[in-house]
Scaffold this motif. Sequence first.
Motif, PDB file in Angstrom:
ATOM      1  N   ARG A 131       0.860  -1.155   0.083  1.00  0.00           N
ATOM      2  CA  ARG A 131      -0.151   0.073   0.016  1.00  0.00           C
ATOM      3  C   ARG A 131       0.976   1.146  -0.060  1.00  0.00           C
ATOM      4  O   ARG A 131       0.330   2.272  -0.427  1.00  0.00           O
ATOM      5  CB  ARG A 131      -0.892  -0.027   1.301  1.00  0.00           C
ATOM      6  CG  ARG A 131      -0.336  -0.009   2.505  1.00  0.00           C
ATOM      7  CD  ARG A 131      -1.510  -0.068   3.493  1.00  0.00           C
ATOM      8  NE  ARG A 131      -0.979  -0.013   4.793  1.00  0.00           N
ATOM      9  CZ  ARG A 131      -1.516  -0.454   6.087  1.00  0.00           C
ATOM     10  NH1 ARG A 131      -2.697  -0.949   5.997  1.00  0.00           N
ATOM     11  NH2 ARG A 131      -0.984  -0.320   7.080  1.00  0.00           N
ATOM     12  N   HIS A 132       2.237   1.088   0.366  1.00  0.00           N
ATOM     13  CA  HIS A 132       2.901   2.402   0.373  1.00  0.00           C
ATOM     14  C   HIS A 132       3.401   2.756  -1.269  1.00  0.00           C
ATOM     15  O   HIS A 132       3.480   3.962  -1.648  1.00  0.00           O
ATOM     16  CB  HIS A 132       4.453   1.838   0.933  1.00  0.00           C
ATOM     17  CG  HIS A 132       4.924   0.855   0.334  1.00  0.00           C
ATOM     18  ND1 HIS A 132       4.638  -0.426   0.709  1.00  0.00           N
ATOM     19  CD2 HIS A 132       6.132   0.578  -0.558  1.00  0.00           C
ATOM     20  CE1 HIS A 132       5.481  -1.290   0.112  1.00  0.00           C
ATOM     21  NE2 HIS A 132       6.326  -0.629  -0.540  1.00  0.00           N
ATOM     22  N   ILE A 133       3.042   2.043  -2.057  1.00  0.00           N
ATOM     23  CA  ILE A 133       2.870   2.157  -3.439  1.00  0.00           C
ATOM     24  C   ILE A 133       1.717   2.613  -4.272  1.00  0.00           C
ATOM     25  O   ILE A 133       1.822   3.579  -4.660  1.00  0.00           O
ATOM     26  CB  ILE A 133       3.623   0.732  -4.358  1.00  0.00           C
ATOM     27  CG1 ILE A 133       4.950   0.492  -3.521  1.00  0.00           C
ATOM     28  CG2 ILE A 133       3.903   0.950  -5.876  1.00  0.00           C
ATOM     29  CD1 ILE A 133       5.522  -0.899  -4.009  1.00  0.00           C
ATOM     30  N   MET A 134       0.625   1.594  -4.025  1.00  0.00           N
ATOM     31  CA  MET A 134      -0.324   1.803  -4.503  1.00  0.00           C
ATOM     32  C   MET A 134      -1.535   2.661  -3.959  1.00  0.00           C
ATOM     33  O   MET A 134      -2.313   3.148  -4.574  1.00  0.00           O
ATOM     34  CB  MET A 134      -1.024   0.362  -4.718  1.00  0.00           C
ATOM     35  CG  MET A 134      -0.251  -0.688  -5.288  1.00  0.00           C
ATOM     36  SD  MET A 134       0.636   0.131  -7.075  1.00  0.00           S
ATOM     37  CE  MET A 134      -0.662   0.127  -8.018  1.00  0.00           C
ATOM     38  N   GLY A 135      -1.093   2.962  -2.737  1.00  0.00           N
ATOM     39  CA  GLY A 135      -1.897   4.074  -1.821  1.00  0.00           C
ATOM     40  C   GLY A 135      -2.073   5.653  -2.433  1.00  0.00           C
ATOM     41  O   GLY A 135      -2.978   5.986  -2.139  1.00  0.00           O
ATOM     42  N   ALA A 148       6.525  -0.309  14.110  1.00  0.00           N
ATOM     43  CA  ALA A 148       5.085   0.420  14.605  1.00  0.00           C
ATOM     44  C   ALA A 148       5.385   1.945  15.061  1.00  0.00           C
ATOM     45  O   ALA A 148       5.038   2.502  15.939  1.00  0.00           O
ATOM     46  CB  ALA A 148       4.406  -0.548  15.578  1.00  0.00           C
ATOM     47  N   PHE A 149       6.398   2.377  14.262  1.00  0.00           N
ATOM     48  CA  PHE A 149       6.853   3.952  14.389  1.00  0.00           C
ATOM     49  C   PHE A 149       5.826   4.705  13.905  1.00  0.00           C
ATOM     50  O   PHE A 149       5.347   4.719  12.831  1.00  0.00           O
ATOM     51  CB  PHE A 149       8.157   4.008  13.772  1.00  0.00           C
ATOM     52  CG  PHE A 149       8.699   5.443  14.181  1.00  0.00           C
ATOM     53  CD1 PHE A 149       9.200   5.810  15.101  1.00  0.00           C
ATOM     54  CD2 PHE A 149       8.928   6.328  12.999  1.00  0.00           C
ATOM     55  CE1 PHE A 149       9.876   7.117  15.504  1.00  0.00           C
ATOM     56  CE2 PHE A 149       9.458   7.621  13.291  1.00  0.00           C
ATOM     57  CZ  PHE A 149       9.803   8.201  14.580  1.00  0.00           C
ATOM     58  N   SER A 150       5.463   5.746  14.671  1.00  0.00           N
ATOM     59  CA  SER A 150       4.556   6.885  14.312  1.00  0.00           C
ATOM     60  C   SER A 150       4.963   8.240  15.077  1.00  0.00           C
ATOM     61  O   SER A 150       5.017   8.510  16.293  1.00  0.00           O
ATOM     62  CB  SER A 150       3.291   6.403  15.134  1.00  0.00           C
ATOM     63  OG  SER A 150       2.359   7.447  14.611  1.00  0.00           O
ATOM     64  N   ASP A 151       5.340   8.990  14.133  1.00  0.00           N
ATOM     65  CA  ASP A 151       5.633  10.436  14.680  1.00  0.00           C
ATOM     66  C   ASP A 151       5.213  11.615  13.685  1.00  0.00           C
ATOM     67  O   ASP A 151       5.457  11.485  12.214  1.00  0.00           O
ATOM     68  CB  ASP A 151       7.312  10.512  14.648  1.00  0.00           C
ATOM     69  CG  ASP A 151       7.764  11.608  15.042  1.00  0.00           C
ATOM     70  OD1 ASP A 151       7.936  12.083  16.448  1.00  0.00           O
ATOM     71  OD2 ASP A 151       8.218  12.750  14.360  1.00  0.00           O
ATOM     72  N   HIS A 169       6.541   5.498   8.202  1.00  0.00           N
ATOM     73  CA  HIS A 169       5.315   6.308   7.960  1.00  0.00           C
ATOM     74  C   HIS A 169       4.251   5.777   8.625  1.00  0.00           C
ATOM     75  O   HIS A 169       4.275   4.470   8.768  1.00  0.00           O
ATOM     76  CB  HIS A 169       4.950   6.815   6.478  1.00  0.00           C
ATOM     77  CG  HIS A 169       3.823   7.906   6.366  1.00  0.00           C
ATOM     78  ND1 HIS A 169       2.759   7.521   6.667  1.00  0.00           N
ATOM     79  CD2 HIS A 169       3.901   9.074   6.218  1.00  0.00           C
ATOM     80  CE1 HIS A 169       1.811   8.738   6.580  1.00  0.00           C
ATOM     81  NE2 HIS A 169       2.872   9.662   6.358  1.00  0.00           N
ATOM     82  N   SER A 170       3.718   6.375   9.782  1.00  0.00           N
ATOM     83  CA  SER A 170       2.612   5.897  10.313  1.00  0.00           C
ATOM     84  C   SER A 170       1.428   5.055   9.563  1.00  0.00           C
ATOM     85  O   SER A 170       1.050   4.106   9.960  1.00  0.00           O
ATOM     86  CB  SER A 170       2.075   6.836  11.367  1.00  0.00           C
ATOM     87  OG  SER A 170       1.032   7.629  10.502  1.00  0.00           O
ATOM     88  N   SER A 171       0.973   5.481   8.475  1.00  0.00           N
ATOM     89  CA  SER A 171       0.360   4.675   7.600  1.00  0.00           C
ATOM     90  C   SER A 171       0.573   3.273   7.454  1.00  0.00           C
ATOM     91  O   SER A 171      -0.287   2.686   6.862  1.00  0.00           O
ATOM     92  CB  SER A 171      -0.073   5.552   6.296  1.00  0.00           C
ATOM     93  OG  SER A 171       0.766   5.510   5.358  1.00  0.00           O
ATOM     94  N   GLN A 172       2.079   2.841   7.489  1.00  0.00           N
ATOM     95  CA  GLN A 172       2.540   1.794   7.186  1.00  0.00           C
ATOM     96  C   GLN A 172       2.414   0.691   8.109  1.00  0.00           C
ATOM     97  O   GLN A 172       3.063  -0.340   8.286  1.00  0.00           O
ATOM     98  CB  GLN A 172       3.718   1.975   6.302  1.00  0.00           C
ATOM     99  CG  GLN A 172       3.767   2.865   5.145  1.00  0.00           C
ATOM    100  CD  GLN A 172       2.650   2.413   4.139  1.00  0.00           C
ATOM    101  OE1 GLN A 172       2.896   1.225   3.679  1.00  0.00           O
ATOM    102  NE2 GLN A 172       1.941   3.380   3.611  1.00  0.00           N
ATOM    103  N   VAL A 173       2.128   1.095   9.262  1.00  0.00           N
ATOM    104  CA  VAL A 173       2.115   0.215  10.443  1.00  0.00           C
ATOM    105  C   VAL A 173       1.242  -0.969  10.238  1.00  0.00           C
ATOM    106  O   VAL A 173       0.048  -0.738   9.846  1.00  0.00           O
ATOM    107  CB  VAL A 173       1.624   0.850  11.807  1.00  0.00           C
ATOM    108  CG1 VAL A 173       1.490  -0.209  12.879  1.00  0.00           C
ATOM    109  CG2 VAL A 173       2.446   2.097  12.004  1.00  0.00           C
ATOM    110  N   GLY A 174       1.619  -2.076  10.423  1.00  0.00           N
ATOM    111  CA  GLY A 174       0.646  -3.474   9.686  1.00  0.00           C
ATOM    112  C   GLY A 174       1.298  -3.657   8.390  1.00  0.00           C
ATOM    113  O   GLY A 174       0.886  -4.811   7.840  1.00  0.00           O
TER     114      GLY A 174
END
Length: 513
Positions: free
Chosen positions: A131-135, A438-441, A427-432
């Motif tokens: 999803r980091h590509i196609m999102g 699980a880094f979110s900042d 990026h936090s959207s890529q958690v999972g």
Amino acid sequence: MKFNLTKIAAKWLVPALLFCFAVAPCAMARTSNHPDTLAVATTYDAKTLDPYMTNDVASSNAMRQIYETLVTIGDNGDVVPSLAEKIERVDPKTYRFTLKKGVKFHNGETLTSDDAIYSLKRAYEKGAAVRHIMGAIDPNGFKKIDEYTFEVKTKEPMSSFLASLTHFGGGVILNQKAVEAAGDDYGFKPVGTGPYKLVTWKKGNRMELDRFEDYHGEKPEFKHMVLRVIPEASNRTIELESGNVDIAFELSSLDISRVKADPNLKLATLVDNSVTYLGFNCSKPPFDNVKLRQAIFKAINIPASVKAVFRGNAFPAAGVIAPNVKYADPSREVPKADIAAAKKLLAEAGYPDGLTVSLWTNSKKVRVDMATIIQAQLKKIGVTVKIQVLEWGAYLQGLKEFKHQLFLVGWTCQTPDPDMAVYPTFHSSQVGGNNFAAFSDPEVDKLLATARVTPDGPERKAMYFEIQKELYEKAPWVPLANKRYAFGLQNYITGFTPSPFGFHALYKVKLAK
């Protein structure tokens, strides 16, 4: 200790990568005992052959032989046409692709724009692993122009979009009929347009491929290809020495000297775009505490660890972006271990008497060895480490479910753009997905989101330099090593050029004449 990353990259990659052979005398003493079959010893098995359901190097390497993408990576590391013979940027958000005519899938169907639109929509809707590509795609932004022409819109202007389509989780085009017929089993029944098609797959053992006789490009020399899974490096070398395989991936430092001394073998090396790292699960205690992460970082002697584990097959990493990737900051220094500072940070984090943590790794020897060394080094500051070794598939699944505390793994930037090096991992959207830490900042999120849409140039470069600085300070990873990969080849093999992106065009390999 300071390492000049520009000089290191230049040493191993001139201009884009260094491909070197060490060939002993009597170069043609051996001939293949299986001349119709290319046999390759790999390290891992693929997880799946559905390109939108995984993002691991072993799967990408197998899929490279089976599928093709809309665009691909040229010899100079640039983006060039592949299944799309023409690409136009109609406006900042719209791309028009014109497909090659007469391209056949392995099931005999002809490639059309319907297949391309179906594939990209499917990747957007179902491809959690990519999803980091196609999102970035606008789900309402597909338009069929004719049988061979279509348009795709992105949600916003994106500098890295075309580069992302070179990834096997991005621009691979599937046959709609084949995907729908196979259903949930499609990952084991792939149908591509590539030079080889899958015949049999014995999970954990071998994958057998046959040449696709209706392939639209240059026909591979070998009728058959076998990808054998041999996790132990010494066993891969033994199979190479015996003539049972033609190419062996990832030789150990001890095995390199054996290959160099064998008159029937030769060596190929390169530094790829990977970073081996120690990661923290930042989503829950204890490693949601940045001071504890910094304490661990300070306690690890990176140069000594890399030297002991890789024995010349890697150099210490200075940051989260490998040195030969665009916008890696060459001024970054490999961090020095500081036990006193580590103990102080440990106390400030609330653990003056230390703590016990678990460290996950898979069975790859260098990672188990690295885990053992880290265990010993952290003991010096009062941190007890319990090592847990998992099977590769279970390991990846466990990381995505965030059952871990510490973990050892690698990340390869598989496209020519730095977005792939850091957006999917931080990026936090890529958690999972691939953000196993699980880094979110919010600050890092903003930098990553802005950098991927900023045109190439000084402003974008400065953003990636700032991203590297922020990630060093917030320490979701301890970057450990940039790998120098060594491949063993029979002397009668030509045409093998290892790729720094981690997946190799084995279909270009030939027998020496």
